[in-house]
Design an enzyme around this catalytic site. Structure first.
Site, PDB file in Angstrom:
ATOM      1  CD  GLU A   1      43.834 -30.459   2.228  1.00 28.22           C
ATOM      2  OE1 GLU A   1      43.874 -31.530   2.072  1.00 28.22           O
ATOM      3  OE2 GLU A   1      43.937 -29.373   1.440  1.00 28.22           O
TER       4      GLU A   1
ATOM      5  CD  GLU B   1      47.219 -27.492   0.363  1.00 29.50           C
ATOM      6  OE1 GLU B   1      46.316 -28.052  -0.417  1.00 29.50           O
ATOM      7  OE2 GLU B   1      47.760 -28.037   1.153  1.00 29.50           O
TER       8      GLU B   1
END
Length: 637
Positions: free
Chosen positions: A317, A409
């Protein structure tokens, strides 16, 4: 000699220090988590998409069904809603999703007020970070306050439409170094329970890949700098972790993070209670040396034929400042340096990214890889509270059509300790995601497998709305049972059709056939609107299931249920209990089961049979038909 009181005082001080550290980590996380590095000010107008056409709004009981024509090149669609004649327009965020856009061309807007007229416009987007350039003409509708609330599901057991794509073969996990931990604060042996959770995921859910954070964290002592300034690499702790999961039959996705302190340009920039360093390297050559050495070591230890079945994912991320203190350009260089180091070891090794939150930077990485000649063997990104966007058009534009797409995810909610995690609404959400991913994604990894999770500190209570499919103690939450039901479907997908009030947008069905002829039909009722996590009685439905094309004279019938009253061990724990005593643990383990019931055998008429059942929102029903070789009593156990 140390006195008992001194030991006690030391323990209290240690607990206070730990609690303060966890509180500090939570505050830091909450202040930074939604700050992104993405800048859409100068969005490329070449990616402007036209407005969707044939937009319709149909009022139904408890919801409004929206539909529109697909726009070529769209990753998804944003929905603007205006309530009443004097309301202000606003984008639907589905009760807190990190991505407002939806990937399909049909949607149920739920949580509405009966008797109010709503107006909608739809816009197509090329990616999560791209603006809407054109809006459809507005359409209006109101919910129905009454109606049949009937759903008809028809399955043809003689017609196979294709194979089942088991996109749940990857799962997310807290850092794998937990495997080396011992008993935690409240008794459980963290390492042993975490290992048991992974084994259960392998044996019951068919998980073959696990993706976890922090393999390069300094707890693993991967890098140290000698007095002469030279770097020294050690991979024995990584070996111990990977040896253990490989023994389970699970392969790693090697997330290349966090930054070792010896390499970081800003070692004080950290995240989580375990202080993962989020800084770019001070010296890019040294980063490249580390990644090359790691890849070479893994190939030497496990063999190239094994490691080519893994994946190297660059960072986690990086579009969020909480995870990356550099810029987007810094990340693109990190990716390029990592990919070149890995490919120098063996070009067959797989490397991918951008591993971004909220589906961002997909086009940016693909375009950069194309222009720089950098390998991109798989695409990875994340979404919470929504379905993954369709990245195929962006990949095709950059010349990467057909590469695997991994959502490393994905989950029903993105917030630590968010009230949605332990609720039943996550169960139909899981099935909706898996069904939507068919033919579009190669992996949809639920985040995470276990509530043994330490990002913001250890669990404060048993059912604390943790991310895990499994609780501390490995009790199976409703979301786990949804994955279980998907994993135990047959490999052949059967022709099926769903009609009625909410068909395809609330109530969906999946029918499969096993090699032995067993037919499974999964029907579920759910919404991505997190505001309805406790349900909405207006969305409950009555289902009539017809199954044709059956070729045996008699079938055993088994029914499984997941809803608020069934397969929901969370509801068996009093809400005022933080940690169970021995008696309650015994009760919870006894209640930790999929609710299944034997129904009377059926004798198909001309190869067809039918069933009727209630399907609450949220809820799941599975009907399993198993051919019987001889006529037997219908009450045989």
């Amino acid at each position: 000699m140390t006195s008992a009181s001194e030991v006690s005082r030391s323990a209290v001080i240690a607990d206070q220090s730990r609690d303060a550290h966890e509180s500090e980590a939570r505050t830091d996380w909450e202040q930074r988590i939604y700050q992104r590095l993405t800048d859409t000010t100068h969005a490329d107008s070449a990616l402007a998409l036209p407005a969707p056409t044939r937009v319709r709004a149909l009022g139904q009981v408890g919801h409004i069904r929206l539909s529109w024509q697909e726009v070529r090149g769209a990753a998804g669609y944003v929905i603007e809603r205006t309530e009443g004649p004097d309301g202000r327009p606003g984008l639907l965020h589905h009760g807190g999703s990190d991505v407002p856009a939806v990937p399909g061309c049909a949607f149920a807007d739920t949580g509405l007020i009966d008797g109010v007229a709503y107006s909608y416009r739809i816009g197509a987007i090329a990616g999560a970070e791209f603006p809407t350039w054109a809006w459809s003409e507005p359409v209006r509708a109101s919910t129905l306050v009454s109606g049949p609330r009937r759903i008809d599901v028809r399955v043809d057991a003689a017609t196979v439409t294709g194979p089942l794509h088991r996109v749940w073969h990857m799962v997310g996990s807290e850092r794998l170094s937990q495997l080396a931990l011992g008993p935690g604060d409240h008794g459980p042996d963290v390492g042993a329970e975490f290992a048991a959770a992974l084994r259960l995921a392998r044996s019951d859910l068919g998980v073959r890949l696990v993706r976890a954070h922090a393999i390069l964290h300094d707890d693993n002592e991967v890098v140290r700098r000698g007095a002469d300034g030279r770097l020294h690499f050690a991979f024995d702790r990584i070996d111990a972790v990977y040896d253990q999961i490989l023994e389970m039959g699970i392969r790693p996705v090697v997330e290349l993070s966090f930054m070792p302190a010896a390499l970081a340009c800003e070692p004080g920039q950290t995240v989580f209670t375990y202080r993962g360093i989020i800084s770019p390297p001070a010296d890019w050559d040294e980063w490249r040396q580390l990644i090359g050495a790691l890849a070479q070591h893994l190939v030497d230890r496990y063999g190239i034929d094994e490691v080519v079945q893994w994946g190297f994912e660059v960072w986690n991320e990086p579009n969020l400042v909480v995870f990356w203190s550099g810029s987007q350009d810094d990340y693109l260089r990190l990716y390029e340096e990592s990919a070149r180091a890995i490919k120098a070891v063996d070009p067959r090794l797989r490397v991918g990214g951008p591993s971004t939150a909220a589906s961002e930077w997909v086009a940016s990485l693909a375009t950069h890889a194309q222009r720089s000649g950098t390998a991109l063997d798989f695409l990875s990104s994340h979404t919470y509270g929504n379905l993954p966007l369709d990245t195929r058009a962006a990949l095709k534009r950059a010349g990467f059509a057909g590469i695997p797409v991994w959502w490393t995810e994905w989950g029903v909610g993105s917030t630590h300790f968010g009230a949605i995690h332990d609720g039943v609404i996550g169960a139909p959400f899981v099935l909706t995601g898996y069904a939507a991913a068919q033919g579009k994604l190669d992996a949809l990894a639920y985040w995470v497998v276990s509530d043994h999770f330490e990002e913001l500190g250890r669990p404060p209570r048993l059912f604390h709305n943790g991310f895990g499919l499994l609780s501390v103690g490995n009790l199976r939450k409703p979301r786990y049972w949804a994955v279980h039901l998907a994993a135990h479907l047959g490999d052949q997908v059967l022709a099926s059709n769903v009609e009625g009030d909410g068909a395809g947008v609330l109530v969906q069905a999946w029918a499969t056939r096993h090699d032995d002829g067993t037919v499974d039909v999964l029907a579920w009722n759910g919404t991505i609107n997190a505001a309805l996590m406790d349900g909405d009685a207006r969305l409950d439905r009555r289902v009539r299931l017809e199954v044709a094309g059956l070729d045996a004279a008699r079938y055993r019938v088994d029914r499984a249920l997941v809803d608020e009253q069934h397969s929901n061990v969370v509801a068996q724990c009093p809400t005022d209990v933080e940690w169970p005593d021995e008696a309650l643990w015994e009760h919870l383990h006894a209640a930790d089961a999929l609710h299944e019931a034997r129904l009377p055998d059926v004798l198909p008429d001309a190869g067809a049979t039918s069933f009727e059942f209630d399907l609450p929102m949220p809820g799941i029903v599975r009907i399993r038909l198993s051919a019987r070789e001889e006529a037997v009593s219908t009450n045989e156990e």
